[in-house]
Design an enzyme around this catalytic site. Structure first.
Site, PDB file in Angstrom:
ATOM      1  N   LYS A 131       0.825  -1.208   0.000  1.00  0.00           N
ATOM      2  CA  LYS A 131       0.000   0.000   0.000  1.00  0.00           C
ATOM      3  C   LYS A 131       0.859   1.257   0.000  1.00  0.00           C
ATOM      4  O   LYS A 131       0.498   2.266  -0.602  1.00  0.00           O
ATOM      5  CB  LYS A 131      -0.945   0.014   1.208  1.00  0.00           C
ATOM      6  CG  LYS A 131      -2.080  -0.966   1.061  1.00  0.00           C
ATOM      7  CD  LYS A 131      -3.215  -0.667   2.014  1.00  0.00           C
ATOM      8  CE  LYS A 131      -4.341  -1.679   1.828  1.00  0.00           C
ATOM      9  NZ  LYS A 131      -5.372  -1.611   2.845  1.00  0.00           N
TER      10      LYS A 131
ATOM     11  N   LYS B  62      -4.366 -11.190  -6.319  1.00  0.00           N
ATOM     12  CA  LYS B  62      -5.509 -11.474  -5.447  1.00  0.00           C
ATOM     13  C   LYS B  62      -6.768 -10.767  -5.958  1.00  0.00           C
ATOM     14  O   LYS B  62      -6.679  -9.628  -6.424  1.00  0.00           O
ATOM     15  CB  LYS B  62      -5.142 -10.950  -4.046  1.00  0.00           C
ATOM     16  CG  LYS B  62      -6.093 -11.299  -2.951  1.00  0.00           C
ATOM     17  CD  LYS B  62      -5.705 -10.627  -1.643  1.00  0.00           C
ATOM     18  CE  LYS B  62      -6.113  -9.176  -1.615  1.00  0.00           C
ATOM     19  NZ  LYS B  62      -6.096  -8.530  -0.307  1.00  0.00           N
TER      20      LYS B  62
ATOM     21  N   LYS C 176     -11.508  -5.706  -4.328  1.00  0.00           N
ATOM     22  CA  LYS C 176     -12.486  -4.704  -4.780  1.00  0.00           C
ATOM     23  C   LYS C 176     -11.794  -3.418  -5.220  1.00  0.00           C
ATOM     24  O   LYS C 176     -12.403  -2.567  -5.854  1.00  0.00           O
ATOM     25  CB  LYS C 176     -13.517  -4.435  -3.677  1.00  0.00           C
ATOM     26  CG  LYS C 176     -12.932  -3.984  -2.361  1.00  0.00           C
ATOM     27  CD  LYS C 176     -13.872  -4.243  -1.177  1.00  0.00           C
ATOM     28  CE  LYS C 176     -13.088  -4.142   0.126  1.00  0.00           C
ATOM     29  NZ  LYS C 176     -13.719  -4.737   1.279  1.00  0.00           N
TER      30      LYS C 176
END
Ligand code: TYM
Length: 330
Positions: free
Chosen positions: A113, A195, A198
């Site tokens: 991130k 992966k 969303k």
């Protein structure tokens, strides 16, 4: 014998994918009959990335309705909103004091991130796994049902529990992750090395729990496969392997049974069936969700009662912790 304790949570940061469902919520349902379960909507975690306040409020209630629609039962499990129990934040602070910067900076999710948004890295994103450890440790949790991507965070919770126990005497139970093999890591339908998430820019990469049947059929049809044309489970056919995992979880068939069933058949037939087993399981959930989401009074009743039960247990642990670190009783 005392019943084992289970804790888990999902962030209310948008719509849920079947990855969240398979990796987490679906397994939670089975556990509620056997164990003492706490399931939280972790809104404190969600603000580690920017959120629009009114969307966060909506997503939080949506997620509660989804929990219930999937079969979580407030009579059996404690279902609550994380920010309603301030003990999570209070324990986080204490755990921060025994967390090493080095270890936190090695967390895979933080590294990923932080690479994506280097400019405005916030401190909460860095200490997020400590908050997650506090969630787990407050309830003296034995088992944490999650997908593979959260394993490292549960290991950090174990480390922190042991470190605290060594420094201040036995206080926390040391938890274990509970990760099911087939559903541990559902991959993107567009890139089976990534992966399913969303936050994927490509909407065809994921299926949402609330996707309608036609959307599900279309997304599965477009799923990336290979040119071998055989429904076989191996490391070279990652797209097919992923679809087989999904099929297995939704149909209850083993991988071997699936291989036999589709022996000699092409990907077209297999994909059609994959879509149908997903739709069959999600349709009743969607109907239930549509009913619940309009019943705000009921949702409020569920999260209020959940808060009360969660807070009682959490405060017991927090009082112990505060005493051990040397704070004077309030
Ligand atoms: P979150 O909200 O990102 O995801 C919720 C759950 O879904 C699982 N998951 C998947 N499983 C299989 N395949 C996938 N593609 C997939 N994508 C997501 C995740 O592993 C997770 O179990 N930090 C956590 C929430 C959390 C938590 C906790 C979990 C906060 N405190 C305490 C357990 C215990 C998170 O961000 O999950």
């Amino acid at each position: 014998m005392e019943q084992k304790i289970v804790f888990s949570g999902v962030q209310p940061s948008g719509e849920l994918t079947i990855g969240n469902y398979i990796g987490a919520i679906k397994n939670w349902i089975e556990l509620q009959d056997k164990y003492t379960c706490y399931y939280s909507i972790v809104d404190l975690h969600a603000i580690t990335v920017p959120q629009v306040p009114k969307d966060l409020r909506k997503n939080t209630l949506d997620l509660l309705a989804i929990y219930l629609a999937c079969g979580l039962d407030p009579e059996k499990s404690t279902i609550f909103i994380q920010s309603h129990v301030p003990a999570h934040l209070e324990l986080t602070w204490v755990l921060n004091s025994i967390s090493y910067m080095g270890q936190l900076s090695r967390m895979t999710q933080f590294k990923e991130k932080s690479q994506r948004s280097e400019e405005n890295l916030n401190a909460a994103l860095f200490t997020y796994p400590v908050l997650m450890a506090a969630d787990i440790l407050l309830y003296q949790t034995d088992l944490v049902p999650v997908g593979e991507d959260q394993k490292q965070h549960v290991e950090l919770a174990r480390d922190l529990a042991e470190r605290f126990n060594n420094r201040y005497s036995e206080t926390f139970k040391v938890p274990e992750p509970l990760i099911k093999k087939e559903g541990a890591r559902i991959m993107s339908l567009q890139n089976p090395e990534k992966k399913m998430s969303k936050s994927d820019d490509n909407q065809n990469g994921y299926i949402l729990i609330l996707d309608d049947p036609d959307t599900i059929r279309r997304k599965v049809k477009r799923a990336v496969t290979d040119s071998k044309g055989e429904v076989k489970y191996n490391d070279e056919q990652l797209g097919i392997r992923n679809l087989m995992n999904i099929y297995s979880v939704f149909s209850g068939n083993t991988i071997e049974e699936i291989e036999n069933k589709y022996d000699g058949l092409g990907y077209g037939d297999f994909k059609e069936d994959v879509a149908e087993v997903i739709i069959k399981e999600l349709y009743p959930i969607q109907e239930k969700y549509n009913e619940l989401i309009n019943n705000k009074d009921y949702l409020e009743k569920v999260y209020s009662e959940g808060r009360e039960k969660a807070e009682y247990v959490a405060m017991k642990t927090l009082r112990k912790v505060y005493r051990k670190v040397g704070f004077i009783q309030r």
